[in-house]
Write an enzyme that holds these catalytic residues in place. Structure first.
Site, mmCIF file in Angstrom:
data_model
loop_
_atom_site.group_PDB
_atom_site.id
_atom_site.type_symbol
_atom_site.label_atom_id
_atom_site.label_comp_id
_atom_site.label_asym_id
_atom_site.label_seq_id
_atom_site.Cartn_x
_atom_site.Cartn_y
_atom_site.Cartn_z
ATOM 1 N N ARG A 55 0.944 -1.104 -0.103
ATOM 2 C CA ARG A 55 0.004 0.003 -0.341
ATOM 3 C C ARG A 55 0.564 0.967 0.077
ATOM 4 N NH1 ARG A 55 2.423 2.176 3.801
ATOM 5 N NH2 ARG A 55 0.265 3.293 3.750
ATOM 6 N N GLY A 56 0.368 2.560 -0.169
ATOM 7 C CA GLY A 56 1.261 3.244 -0.631
ATOM 8 C C GLY A 56 1.213 3.422 -2.024
ATOM 9 N N ARG A 98 -7.624 -0.600 -6.396
ATOM 10 C CA ARG A 98 -7.512 0.367 -5.750
ATOM 11 C C ARG A 98 -8.070 1.614 -6.637
ATOM 12 N NH1 ARG A 98 -3.988 1.305 -0.462
ATOM 13 N NH2 ARG A 98 -6.566 2.113 0.195
ATOM 14 N N GLN A 205 -1.964 2.904 10.327
ATOM 15 C CA GLN A 205 -0.759 2.814 9.352
ATOM 16 C C GLN A 205 0.469 3.757 9.735
ATOM 17 O OE1 GLN A 205 -3.894 3.191 7.914
ATOM 18 N NE2 GLN A 205 -3.922 2.412 5.805
ATOM 19 N N ASP A 246 -2.012 10.827 -2.787
ATOM 20 C CA ASP A 246 -2.629 9.986 -3.464
ATOM 21 C C ASP A 246 -3.072 10.218 -4.795
ATOM 22 O OD1 ASP A 246 -3.659 8.261 -0.289
ATOM 23 O OD2 ASP A 246 -2.719 6.736 -2.117
ATOM 24 N N ASN A 256 -5.593 11.777 -0.175
ATOM 25 C CA ASN A 256 -4.300 11.772 0.692
ATOM 26 C C ASN A 256 -5.525 10.841 2.120
ATOM 27 O OD1 ASN A 256 -2.008 11.372 2.180
ATOM 28 N ND2 ASN A 256 -2.114 11.825 3.466
ATOM 29 N N LYS A 257 -4.901 10.270 2.876
ATOM 30 C CA LYS A 257 -5.427 8.933 4.001
ATOM 31 C C LYS A 257 -6.207 9.965 4.621
ATOM 32 C CE LYS A 257 -5.151 6.049 4.053
ATOM 33 N NZ LYS A 257 -5.898 4.984 4.160
HETATM 34 O O1 MRU Z 1 -4.521 3.342 2.127
HETATM 35 P P1 MRU Z 1 -2.903 3.626 2.241
HETATM 36 O O2 MRU Z 1 -1.853 2.551 3.461
HETATM 37 O O3 MRU Z 1 -2.371 2.597 0.716
HETATM 38 O O4 MRU Z 1 -2.983 5.277 2.524
HETATM 39 C C1 MRU Z 1 -2.092 5.320 1.871
HETATM 40 C C2 MRU Z 1 -1.655 6.868 1.957
HETATM 41 O O5 MRU Z 1 -2.474 7.671 2.743
HETATM 42 C C3 MRU Z 1 -0.269 7.797 1.909
HETATM 43 O O6 MRU Z 1 0.235 8.587 2.424
HETATM 44 C C4 MRU Z 1 -0.197 8.234 0.389
HETATM 45 O O7 MRU Z 1 -0.357 7.252 -0.641
HETATM 46 C C5 MRU Z 1 1.037 8.111 0.110
HETATM 47 S S1 MRU Z 1 2.358 7.220 0.163
HETATM 48 C C6 MRU Z 1 4.385 7.793 0.090
#
Ligand code: MRU
Length: 353
Positions: A55-56, A98, A205, A246, A256-257
């Site tokens: 993920r990320g 995703r 996370q 993202d 972002n998250k």
């Molecule tokens: O759901 P996730 O864990 O994939 O979400 C990740 C994030 O929101 C990160 O902050 C984003 O992908 C940037 S990673 C460099």
């Protein structure tokens, strides 16, 4: 600097890039266990992305590109045209894993374009070219994150403390991370930077991944519950907020998250700079604003029964968006591999592109 390789292409025979497989950390098992998975099939790659084993945003872009190679090398195609069809099928399939991080679609588009342009090659050469492209995407990400780290470190002074949300570190990319890259570079430069880590409900996370990788790298780390962010800002403990992204729209609006928007509002209220750090592979300038960014919704069970323990009454309705959008107006700067983009972000993004 974190030496952890979240994801990498691994060759099956020493002198050839293909056939190969993907070796990746199963991030769902951290921090309890550090387990490396071997992914050899495009369906397993889809599942790994969907279930957040990888993920990320940048990491899932690399995973998707490598997933296309897994499909190509086992396709049994007889002609370049057949292989291109297989590549497009695999890319369409991986694109359903995703929806929010644009890096996934950016990487898949690169793989499709490369296949299309080289459709005239013998099948074996085309598979090799696809593997080289996936490895190039991986290596470019290492370089972009490193550059982000250098630009970001210039904004941090010895003894400062930052707050971060979710995990935008080495685990979320190929190596250094985006939001955490400046912290690692500053650490190398001998600056002491303290990191306050939001735990990041519901999948933690921050607690599980960011705290783990920072402690492993010897960075001073303090874990806080998400609802503590306002209080530590009020107490004057935070000098800057650093988060990843993202997807970034043309006007600077940034997905972002979930929870990032709230942190940005808090930073504004306390006059603390709020920085977004992301490679240009996270920019989606085809979207005018964040309203057009598709937001993933997650399974209610992640909220009501997280990590196997019921934390809400059975059957309660849940709304669980995985991401939110921070308006560009709340962002002090976007730091990418090309430099520091300052407001007005719409103009800076247009000039840069
Ligand atoms: O759901 P996730 O864990 O994939 O979400 C990740 C994030 O929101 C990160 O902050 C984003 O992908 C940037 S990673 C460099």
């Amino acid at each position: 600097m974190t030496p952890i390789r979240t994801i990498e292409w691994t060759v099956d025979k020493a002198d050839r890039l293909v056939p190969g497989h993907v070796r990746m950390i199963d991030q769902t098992l951290l921090p309890g266990e550090l387990v490396f998975l071997e992914i050899r099939d495009v369906r397993d790659m889809w599942k790994a992305v969907k279930t957040l084993k990888v993920r990320g945003a940048p990491a899932i872009g690399v995973a998707a590109a490598m997933g296309v190679v897994l499909a190509a090398q086992s396709a049994g195609a007889q002609t370049g045209a057949e292989l291109v069809e297989e590549v497009n099928r695999a890319a369409d399939y991986l694109a359903t894993s995703r929806p929010t991080a644009v890096n996934l679609f950016w990487a898949l588009d690169r793989m499709r374009t490369l296949a299309q342009r080289n459709a005239h090659l013998p099948v074996a050469d085309l598979v090799l070219a696809l593997a080289r492209e996936a490895v190039r995407i991986f290596e470019e990400d290492v370089g972009m994150c490193r550059a982000i780290g250098r630009y970001g470190a210039d904004l941090l002074r010895d003894g400062q403390a930052i707050l971060t949300h979710c995990n935008a570190g080495g685990l979320a990319t190929t190596r250094y991370g985006t939001a955490l890259a400046p912290v690692y570079v500053a650490h190398e430069q001998g600056k002491r930077i303290h990191v306050y880590v939001d735990e990041t409900r519901p999948l933690l996370q921050g607690a599980r991944l960011t705290a783990w990788e920072l402690m492993r790298a010897g960075i001073e780390t303090t874990l806080i519950c998400d609802n503590t962010a306002a209080f530590v800002m009020k107490q004057g403990l935070i000098d800057a907020v650093l988060v990843g992204a993202d997807r970034i729209a043309a006007n600077g609006d940034t997905a972002n998250k979930i929870g990032t928007y709230g942190v940005a509002l808090l930073a504004k209220a306390h006059d603390i700079p709020f920085y977004v750090l992301a490679p240009t592979s996270t920019f989606d300038l085809s979207l005018r604003s964040g309203d057009e960014i598709p937001i993933e919704e997650r399974d209610p069970g992640e909220v009501t029964n997280g990590f196997g323990k019921p934390t809400a009454p059975a059957g309660v309705p849940v709304y669980s968006p995985a991401f939110d959008v921070t308006p560009g107006g709340l962002i002090s700067a976007i730091i990418c591999e090309k430099g520091v983009l300052r407001p007005p972000l719409e103009d800076s993004l247009r000039l840069m592109s």
